[in-house]
Write a protein that holds these residues in place. Structure first.
Motif, PDB file in Angstrom:
ATOM      1  N   TYR A  29       0.606  -1.401  -0.139  1.00 21.75           N
ATOM      2  CA  TYR A  29      -0.045  -0.023   0.305  1.00 21.75           C
ATOM      3  C   TYR A  29       0.947   1.093  -0.006  1.00 21.75           C
ATOM      4  O   TYR A  29       1.585   1.456   1.063  1.00 21.75           O
ATOM      5  CB  TYR A  29      -0.796   0.155   1.259  1.00 21.75           C
ATOM      6  N   VAL A  30       0.865   2.165  -0.954  1.00 21.39           N
ATOM      7  CA  VAL A  30       1.521   3.416  -1.071  1.00 21.39           C
ATOM      8  C   VAL A  30       0.656   4.479  -0.674  1.00 21.39           C
ATOM      9  O   VAL A  30      -0.193   4.703  -1.547  1.00 21.39           O
ATOM     10  CB  VAL A  30       2.038   3.447  -2.211  1.00 21.39           C
ATOM     11  N   GLU A  31       0.925   5.065   0.575  1.00 21.94           N
ATOM     12  CA  GLU A  31      -0.135   5.925   0.900  1.00 21.94           C
ATOM     13  C   GLU A  31       0.110   7.335   0.089  1.00 21.94           C
ATOM     14  O   GLU A  31      -1.187   8.095   0.086  1.00 21.94           O
ATOM     15  CB  GLU A  31       0.185   6.407   2.348  1.00 21.94           C
ATOM     16  N   ALA A  32       1.108   7.741  -0.238  1.00 20.34           N
ATOM     17  CA  ALA A  32       1.106   8.786  -1.213  1.00 20.34           C
ATOM     18  C   ALA A  32       0.276   8.717  -2.417  1.00 20.34           C
ATOM     19  O   ALA A  32       0.006   9.956  -2.861  1.00 20.34           O
ATOM     20  CB  ALA A  32       2.793   9.176  -1.323  1.00 20.34           C
ATOM     21  N   LYS A  90      -0.566  -1.878  -4.726  1.00 19.17           N
ATOM     22  CA  LYS A  90       0.452  -2.249  -5.787  1.00 19.17           C
ATOM     23  C   LYS A  90       1.008  -3.651  -5.757  1.00 19.17           C
ATOM     24  O   LYS A  90       1.244  -4.122  -4.433  1.00 19.17           O
ATOM     25  CB  LYS A  90       1.678  -1.499  -6.095  1.00 19.17           C
ATOM     26  N   ILE A  91       1.530  -4.251  -6.756  1.00 19.79           N
ATOM     27  CA  ILE A  91       2.092  -5.597  -6.844  1.00 19.79           C
ATOM     28  C   ILE A  91       3.280  -5.576  -7.755  1.00 19.79           C
ATOM     29  O   ILE A  91       3.473  -4.983  -8.554  1.00 19.79           O
ATOM     30  CB  ILE A  91       1.171  -6.614  -7.305  1.00 19.79           C
ATOM     31  N   ASN A  92       4.266  -6.273  -6.933  1.00 16.43           N
ATOM     32  CA  ASN A  92       5.618  -6.645  -7.374  1.00 16.43           C
ATOM     33  C   ASN A  92       5.701  -8.012  -7.777  1.00 16.43           C
ATOM     34  O   ASN A  92       5.756  -8.871  -6.575  1.00 16.43           O
ATOM     35  CB  ASN A  92       6.521  -5.890  -6.758  1.00 16.43           C
ATOM     36  N   LEU A  93       6.172  -8.626  -8.993  1.00 18.94           N
ATOM     37  CA  LEU A  93       6.457 -10.080  -9.035  1.00 18.94           C
ATOM     38  C   LEU A  93       8.003 -10.121  -9.223  1.00 18.94           C
ATOM     39  O   LEU A  93       8.644  -9.258 -10.083  1.00 18.94           O
ATOM     40  CB  LEU A  93       5.632 -10.525 -10.267  1.00 18.94           C
ATOM     41  N   ASP A  94       8.450 -11.376  -8.625  1.00 19.41           N
ATOM     42  CA  ASP A  94       9.718 -11.549  -8.954  1.00 19.41           C
ATOM     43  C   ASP A  94      10.765 -10.658  -8.436  1.00 19.41           C
ATOM     44  O   ASP A  94      11.961 -10.504  -8.872  1.00 19.41           O
ATOM     45  CB  ASP A  94      10.277 -11.970 -10.412  1.00 19.41           C
ATOM     46  N   GLY A  95      10.567  -9.576  -7.685  1.00 23.00           N
ATOM     47  CA  GLY A  95      11.558  -8.613  -7.125  1.00 23.00           C
ATOM     48  C   GLY A  95      12.157  -7.671  -7.909  1.00 23.00           C
ATOM     49  O   GLY A  95      13.154  -6.878  -7.673  1.00 23.00           O
ATOM     50  N   ASN A  96      11.464  -7.336  -9.300  1.00 23.62           N
ATOM     51  CA  ASN A  96      11.768  -6.661 -10.169  1.00 23.62           C
ATOM     52  C   ASN A  96      11.485  -5.362  -9.752  1.00 23.62           C
ATOM     53  O   ASN A  96      10.778  -4.983  -8.855  1.00 23.62           O
ATOM     54  CB  ASN A  96      11.719  -6.812 -11.508  1.00 23.62           C
ATOM     55  N   THR A  97      11.775  -4.090 -10.620  1.00 22.35           N
ATOM     56  CA  THR A  97      11.616  -2.784 -10.205  1.00 22.35           C
ATOM     57  C   THR A  97      10.008  -2.433 -10.852  1.00 22.35           C
ATOM     58  O   THR A  97       9.679  -1.163 -10.676  1.00 22.35           O
ATOM     59  CB  THR A  97      12.538  -1.787 -11.138  1.00 22.35           C
ATOM     60  N   TRP A 123       6.329  -2.296 -10.758  1.00 21.38           N
ATOM     61  CA  TRP A 123       5.116  -2.416  -9.824  1.00 21.38           C
ATOM     62  C   TRP A 123       3.850  -1.870 -10.814  1.00 21.38           C
ATOM     63  O   TRP A 123       3.842  -1.176 -11.444  1.00 21.38           O
ATOM     64  CB  TRP A 123       5.169  -1.064  -8.804  1.00 21.38           C
ATOM     65  N   PHE A 124       2.873  -2.919 -10.334  1.00 18.69           N
ATOM     66  CA  PHE A 124       1.680  -2.755 -11.018  1.00 18.69           C
ATOM     67  C   PHE A 124       0.661  -2.275 -10.168  1.00 18.69           C
ATOM     68  O   PHE A 124       0.556  -2.897  -8.906  1.00 18.69           O
ATOM     69  CB  PHE A 124       1.172  -3.940 -11.878  1.00 18.69           C
ATOM     70  N   VAL A 125      -0.324  -1.563 -10.717  1.00 23.35           N
ATOM     71  CA  VAL A 125      -1.371  -0.831  -9.747  1.00 23.35           C
ATOM     72  C   VAL A 125      -2.589  -1.908  -9.615  1.00 23.35           C
ATOM     73  O   VAL A 125      -2.942  -2.464 -10.877  1.00 23.35           O
ATOM     74  CB  VAL A 125      -1.762   0.345 -10.008  1.00 23.35           C
ATOM     75  N   LEU A 126      -2.870  -2.378  -8.643  1.00 31.16           N
ATOM     76  CA  LEU A 126      -4.321  -3.403  -8.324  1.00 31.16           C
ATOM     77  C   LEU A 126      -5.239  -2.683  -8.237  1.00 31.16           C
ATOM     78  O   LEU A 126      -6.248  -2.899  -8.848  1.00 31.16           O
ATOM     79  CB  LEU A 126      -4.014  -4.048  -7.212  1.00 31.16           C
ATOM     80  N   VAL A 127      -5.269  -1.566  -7.442  1.00 36.44           N
ATOM     81  CA  VAL A 127      -6.493  -0.710  -7.162  1.00 36.44           C
ATOM     82  C   VAL A 127      -5.937   0.814  -6.923  1.00 36.44           C
ATOM     83  O   VAL A 127      -5.184   0.882  -5.935  1.00 36.44           O
ATOM     84  CB  VAL A 127      -7.503  -1.152  -6.396  1.00 36.44           C
TER      85      VAL A 127
END
Length: 168
Positions: free
Chosen positions: A85-88, A93-100, A102-106
């Motif tokens: 959760y990114v408050e700002a 968001k979700i991150n897969l495989d520890g890469n850079t 980030w995808f927004v879920l909602v």
């Protein structure tokens, strides 16, 4: 003729008011459904991933950050998954495989109450853990947040039990 025009004007005015009310009602219901669907989809994805994750402190663990804004785990396919959760940005968001990437879920996500945790963990004895849970075996992870859009809001919550708690 004037009487019939007056009656027709009254009927058309009443019809226009009824159509306006119907369109406003449709918009409110559509916006409410949009908020509900986006929040539920995110919740279903997170729940399914947590349920399929192994939760063995000797191998892989489900980790919840000390402030309850992040949940990281290794899913059934062996991928590192991080929900944050990114408050700002007011985003989950979700991150897969520890890469850079980030995808927004909602979008438009808020804690249910100010300062409340998005992710909460419960240990094997049923106690809520207040702090980081790195290396501990969890009995469940609860997700709880509110999604808003155009003045409408929905509170969404669920608890997911990792699979190795079931198949021990």
């Amino acid at each position: 003729v004037l009487l019939s025009i007056t009656i027709m004007a009254l009927l058309l005015t009443a019809t226009a008011v009824a159509f306006d009310a119907a369109f406003k009602s449709y918009k409110v219901n559509h916006d409410l459904a949009t908020v509900s669907v986006s929040a539920r989809n995110a919740l279903y994805q997170m729940s399914a991933t947590i349920r399929s994750a192994w939760n063995d402190p000797d191998v892989d663990t489900i980790d919840i950050s000390a402030d309850g804004t992040e949940c990281s785990l290794v899913d059934a396919a062996g991928r590192a998954v991080i929900y944050r959760y990114v408050e700002a940005d007011k985003q989950l968001k979700i991150n897969l495989d520890g890469n850079t990437n980030w995808f927004v879920l909602v979008d438009n996500v808020y804690p249910v109450t100010v300062g409340d945790r998005i992710f909460t963990a419960t240990d094997e004895d049923g106690y809520i853990i207040n702090g980081s849970v790195t290396g501990q075996k969890l009995s469940q992870v609860e997700m709880r947040f509110m999604v808003t859009q155009e003045g409408l809001s929905r509170t969404i919550s669920a608890a997911a039990v990792p699979r190795n708690m079931i198949y021990q």
